[in-house]
Design a protein around this motif. Structure first.
Motif, PDB file in Angstrom:
ATOM      1  N   LEU A  94     -34.416 -11.367  48.537  1.00 54.25           N
ATOM      2  CA  LEU A  94     -34.406 -12.620  47.784  1.00 54.25           C
ATOM      3  C   LEU A  94     -35.758 -13.325  47.852  1.00 54.25           C
ATOM      4  CD1 LEU A  94     -30.876 -14.075  48.673  1.00 54.25           C
ATOM      5  CD2 LEU A  94     -31.557 -12.772  46.646  1.00 54.25           C
ATOM      6  N   THR A  95     -36.389 -13.299  49.012  1.00 53.04           N
ATOM      7  CA  THR A  95     -37.717 -13.913  49.133  1.00 53.04           C
ATOM      8  C   THR A  95     -38.726 -13.178  48.265  1.00 53.04           C
ATOM      9  OG1 THR A  95     -37.273 -14.675  51.396  1.00 53.04           O
ATOM     10  CG2 THR A  95     -39.575 -14.517  50.733  1.00 53.04           C
ATOM     11  N   LEU A  96     -38.695 -11.859  48.305  1.00 58.25           N
ATOM     12  CA  LEU A  96     -39.625 -11.071  47.500  1.00 58.25           C
ATOM     13  C   LEU A  96     -39.378 -11.297  46.005  1.00 58.25           C
ATOM     14  CD1 LEU A  96     -41.864  -8.969  47.315  1.00 58.25           C
ATOM     15  CD2 LEU A  96     -40.130  -7.184  47.548  1.00 58.25           C
ATOM     16  N   ASP A 123     -44.404 -26.004  43.507  1.00 59.73           N
ATOM     17  CA  ASP A 123     -43.612 -27.004  42.784  1.00 59.73           C
ATOM     18  C   ASP A 123     -42.157 -26.577  42.619  1.00 59.73           C
ATOM     19  OD1 ASP A 123     -44.088 -24.922  41.042  1.00 59.73           O
ATOM     20  OD2 ASP A 123     -44.442 -26.210  39.297  1.00 59.73           O
ATOM     21  N   GLY A 124     -41.724 -25.538  43.347  1.00 60.71           N
ATOM     22  CA  GLY A 124     -40.369 -25.026  43.214  1.00 60.71           C
ATOM     23  C   GLY A 124     -39.362 -25.803  44.044  1.00 60.71           C
ATOM     24  N   LYS A 125     -38.097 -25.718  43.644  1.00 67.31           N
ATOM     25  CA  LYS A 125     -37.023 -26.422  44.315  1.00 67.31           C
ATOM     26  C   LYS A 125     -35.755 -25.565  44.300  1.00 67.31           C
ATOM     27  CE  LYS A 125     -37.182 -30.434  45.183  1.00 67.31           C
ATOM     28  NZ  LYS A 125     -37.590 -31.193  46.402  1.00 67.31           N
ATOM     29  N   VAL A 126     -34.980 -25.661  45.389  1.00 70.70           N
ATOM     30  CA  VAL A 126     -33.650 -25.054  45.455  1.00 70.70           C
ATOM     31  C   VAL A 126     -32.623 -26.175  45.507  1.00 70.70           C
ATOM     32  CG1 VAL A 126     -32.070 -23.525  46.677  1.00 70.70           C
ATOM     33  CG2 VAL A 126     -34.529 -23.113  46.813  1.00 70.70           C
ATOM     34  N   ILE A 127     -31.714 -26.203  44.541  1.00 77.11           N
ATOM     35  CA  ILE A 127     -30.530 -27.053  44.640  1.00 77.11           C
ATOM     36  C   ILE A 127     -29.427 -26.179  45.214  1.00 77.11           C
ATOM     37  CG2 ILE A 127     -28.758 -28.337  43.396  1.00 77.11           C
ATOM     38  CD1 ILE A 127     -30.856 -29.034  41.292  1.00 77.11           C
ATOM     39  N   THR A 128     -28.914 -26.539  46.373  1.00 77.25           N
ATOM     40  CA  THR A 128     -27.891 -25.717  47.011  1.00 77.25           C
ATOM     41  C   THR A 128     -26.629 -26.542  47.245  1.00 77.25           C
ATOM     42  OG1 THR A 128     -27.423 -24.206  48.870  1.00 77.25           O
ATOM     43  CG2 THR A 128     -28.796 -26.138  49.353  1.00 77.25           C
ATOM     44  N   CYS A 129     -25.481 -25.954  46.959  1.00 78.14           N
ATOM     45  CA  CYS A 129     -24.199 -26.667  46.958  1.00 78.14           C
ATOM     46  C   CYS A 129     -23.284 -26.149  48.064  1.00 78.14           C
ATOM     47  CB  CYS A 129     -23.486 -26.462  45.619  1.00 78.14           C
ATOM     48  SG  CYS A 129     -24.504 -26.726  44.160  1.00 78.14           S
ATOM     49  N   ASP A 130     -22.673 -27.076  48.788  1.00 75.16           N
ATOM     50  CA  ASP A 130     -21.711 -26.690  49.813  1.00 75.16           C
ATOM     51  C   ASP A 130     -20.773 -27.865  50.078  1.00 75.16           C
ATOM     52  OD1 ASP A 130     -21.850 -24.040  51.810  1.00 75.16           O
ATOM     53  OD2 ASP A 130     -20.683 -25.691  52.636  1.00 75.16           O
ATOM     54  N   ALA A 165     -36.400 -20.592  49.572  1.00 78.09           N
ATOM     55  CA  ALA A 165     -37.424 -21.615  49.784  1.00 78.09           C
ATOM     56  C   ALA A 165     -38.745 -20.999  50.239  1.00 78.09           C
ATOM     57  CB  ALA A 165     -36.932 -22.637  50.805  1.00 78.09           C
ATOM     58  N   LEU A 166     -38.669 -19.965  51.047  1.00 80.76           N
ATOM     59  CA  LEU A 166     -39.890 -19.308  51.531  1.00 80.76           C
ATOM     60  C   LEU A 166     -40.661 -18.628  50.409  1.00 80.76           C
ATOM     61  CD1 LEU A 166     -38.525 -17.747  54.855  1.00 80.76           C
ATOM     62  CD2 LEU A 166     -40.212 -19.593  54.650  1.00 80.76           C
ATOM     63  N   GLY A 167     -39.957 -18.254  49.336  1.00 73.01           N
ATOM     64  CA  GLY A 167     -40.622 -17.550  48.246  1.00 73.01           C
ATOM     65  C   GLY A 167     -41.037 -18.424  47.088  1.00 73.01           C
ATOM     66  N   LEU A 168     -40.652 -19.706  47.105  1.00 76.43           N
ATOM     67  CA  LEU A 168     -40.908 -20.592  45.976  1.00 76.43           C
ATOM     68  C   LEU A 168     -42.388 -20.918  45.800  1.00 76.43           C
ATOM     69  CD1 LEU A 168     -38.044 -23.242  46.272  1.00 76.43           C
ATOM     70  CD2 LEU A 168     -38.344 -21.583  44.420  1.00 76.43           C
ATOM     71  N   TRP A 202     -34.417 -25.416  57.970  1.00 80.47           N
ATOM     72  CA  TRP A 202     -35.373 -25.656  56.883  1.00 80.47           C
ATOM     73  C   TRP A 202     -36.531 -26.536  57.358  1.00 80.47           C
ATOM     74  CZ3 TRP A 202     -30.764 -27.602  53.502  1.00 80.47           C
ATOM     75  CH2 TRP A 202     -29.929 -26.510  53.165  1.00 80.47           C
ATOM     76  N   GLN A 203     -36.186 -27.521  58.166  1.00 83.69           N
ATOM     77  CA  GLN A 203     -37.216 -28.409  58.699  1.00 83.69           C
ATOM     78  C   GLN A 203     -38.172 -27.634  59.599  1.00 83.69           C
ATOM     79  OE1 GLN A 203     -37.252 -31.806  57.804  1.00 83.69           O
ATOM     80  NE2 GLN A 203     -39.304 -31.758  58.686  1.00 83.69           N
ATOM     81  N   GLU A 204     -37.621 -26.807  60.485  1.00 80.48           N
ATOM     82  CA  GLU A 204     -38.459 -26.038  61.411  1.00 80.48           C
ATOM     83  C   GLU A 204     -39.343 -25.037  60.667  1.00 80.48           C
ATOM     84  OE1 GLU A 204     -35.639 -24.272  64.039  1.00 80.48           O
ATOM     85  OE2 GLU A 204     -35.398 -26.083  65.266  1.00 80.48           O
ATOM     86  N   ALA A 205     -38.845 -24.534  59.535  1.00 86.35           N
ATOM     87  CA  ALA A 205     -39.620 -23.560  58.755  1.00 86.35           C
ATOM     88  C   ALA A 205     -40.628 -24.222  57.828  1.00 86.35           C
ATOM     89  CB  ALA A 205     -38.669 -22.688  57.937  1.00 86.35           C
ATOM     90  N   GLY A 206     -40.589 -25.546  57.753  1.00 89.17           N
ATOM     91  CA  GLY A 206     -41.552 -26.270  56.922  1.00 89.17           C
ATOM     92  C   GLY A 206     -41.240 -26.236  55.439  1.00 89.17           C
ATOM     93  N   VAL A 207     -39.958 -26.006  55.084  1.00 92.84           N
ATOM     94  CA  VAL A 207     -39.608 -25.916  53.664  1.00 92.84           C
ATOM     95  C   VAL A 207     -38.554 -26.948  53.257  1.00 92.84           C
ATOM     96  CG1 VAL A 207     -40.211 -23.468  53.517  1.00 92.84           C
ATOM     97  CG2 VAL A 207     -37.848 -24.127  54.091  1.00 92.84           C
ATOM     98  N   ALA A 208     -38.269 -27.911  54.122  1.00 89.59           N
ATOM     99  CA  ALA A 208     -37.202 -28.875  53.835  1.00 89.59           C
ATOM    100  C   ALA A 208     -37.454 -29.636  52.539  1.00 89.59           C
ATOM    101  CB  ALA A 208     -37.044 -29.843  55.002  1.00 89.59           C
ATOM    102  N   ASP A 209     -38.741 -29.851  52.202  1.00 86.68           N
ATOM    103  CA  ASP A 209     -39.058 -30.592  50.982  1.00 86.68           C
ATOM    104  C   ASP A 209     -38.767 -29.793  49.719  1.00 86.68           C
ATOM    105  OD1 ASP A 209     -41.129 -28.807  51.709  1.00 86.68           O
ATOM    106  OD2 ASP A 209     -42.569 -29.895  50.461  1.00 86.68           O
ATOM    107  N   ARG A 210     -38.483 -28.508  49.863  1.00 92.78           N
ATOM    108  CA  ARG A 210     -38.174 -27.657  48.706  1.00 92.78           C
ATOM    109  C   ARG A 210     -36.673 -27.523  48.472  1.00 92.78           C
ATOM    110  NH1 ARG A 210     -42.208 -22.518  50.090  1.00 92.78           N
ATOM    111  NH2 ARG A 210     -44.031 -23.779  50.659  1.00 92.78           N
ATOM    112  N   VAL A 211     -35.867 -28.122  49.347  1.00 95.31           N
ATOM    113  CA  VAL A 211     -34.420 -27.928  49.291  1.00 95.31           C
ATOM    114  C   VAL A 211     -33.716 -29.250  48.983  1.00 95.31           C
ATOM    115  CG1 VAL A 211     -32.365 -27.157  50.530  1.00 95.31           C
ATOM    116  CG2 VAL A 211     -34.571 -26.045  50.964  1.00 95.31           C
TER     117      VAL A 211
END
Length: 231
Positions: free
Chosen positions: A65-67, A98-105, A92-95, A118-127
């Motif tokens: 998925l990242t690739l 300016d990319g964004k993931v809307i995720t539903c749960d 999020a790692l592959g975005l 996500w915060q630890e990976a530095g991608v929280a702003d993309r989610v």
């Protein structure tokens, strides 16, 4: 490994899929980028939840998925089914920047672990995590919203509804992925019941949907890969 010859009456090509042994799976997994420290921690946390841990996608699927995301460069991914956030993290790692993931749960508990990862990976702003029934969340999305990539990995009876809410919002040429479409092999049985029956009916729905072209891949528990037709 040699191809397996199927019975002469079978209206299909020869089967080349490998039935995995633990040794072969370990070899396959070794060909992917290894989990980062954050991914490894999320794997361990999710494993500690017990039986529900099976809902996490395996690491080789996350690497795919990242690739794929890096190749497609989507500006917007919509994911239905967050769980502890492993697939969300993969996207999020592959975005692009300016990319964004809307995720539903629907689970604040499981997604709290996801937020931490996500915060630890530095991608929280993309989610953009949206809690609540997915049909309500998806119905509330603007009709002119342009979605580049969709990933379904939630309650199986809901797949068909999610699909029909999302296909009109996916741009021409955009991608839709659906996980667990083999459902442990049970979806192939015409007598299947419960979740397996729901998946079988969903697969028939996708196959009959002339808005897309699709193929089912034997990745993990089966992955449908569809492209929205132009025009």
């Amino acid at each position: 490994m040699n191809a397996i010859d199927l019975p002469a009456h079978a209206p299909v090509d020869v089967m080349k899929s490998v039935l995995m042994t633990p040794e072969q799976y370990a070899y396959l997994l070794a060909q992917a980028e290894p989990p980062s420290a954050v991914q490894a921690g999320l794997i361990e946390y999710t494993r500690g939840l017990g039986g529900v841990a099976e809902m996490r996608i395996p690491h080789e699927q996350a690497a795919f998925l990242t690739l794929l995301t890096r190749v497609v460069q989507p500006r917007l991914v919509v994911e239905v089914g967050t769980f502890t956030g492993y697939s969300t993290l993969a996207f999020a790692l592959g975005l692009p920047p300016d990319g964004k993931v809307i995720t539903c749960d629907v689970s604040p508990e499981w997604t709290s672990a996801a937020r931490k990862a996500w915060q630890e990976a530095g991608v929280a702003d993309r989610v953009d995590l949206r809690l609540g029934p997915a049909t309500e969340t998806l119905s509330a999305l603007p009709e002119d919203l342009v979605i580049d990539l969709v990933f379904l990995d939630a309650d199986k009876p809901g797949y068909e509804s999610y699909w029909d809410l999302l296909v009109p919002r996916v741009r021409p040429g955009g991608l839709l992925l659906a996980d667990n479409v083999l459902y442990g092999g049970e979806a192939a049985d015409p007598r299947s019941e419960g979740n397996a029956r729901a998946i079988r009916l969903f697969n028939e729905h996708v196959r009959a949907d002339d808005r897309v072209e699709s193929v089912m891949l034997p990745l993990a528990d089966g992955l449908t890969f569809a492209r929205k037709r132009e025009g």
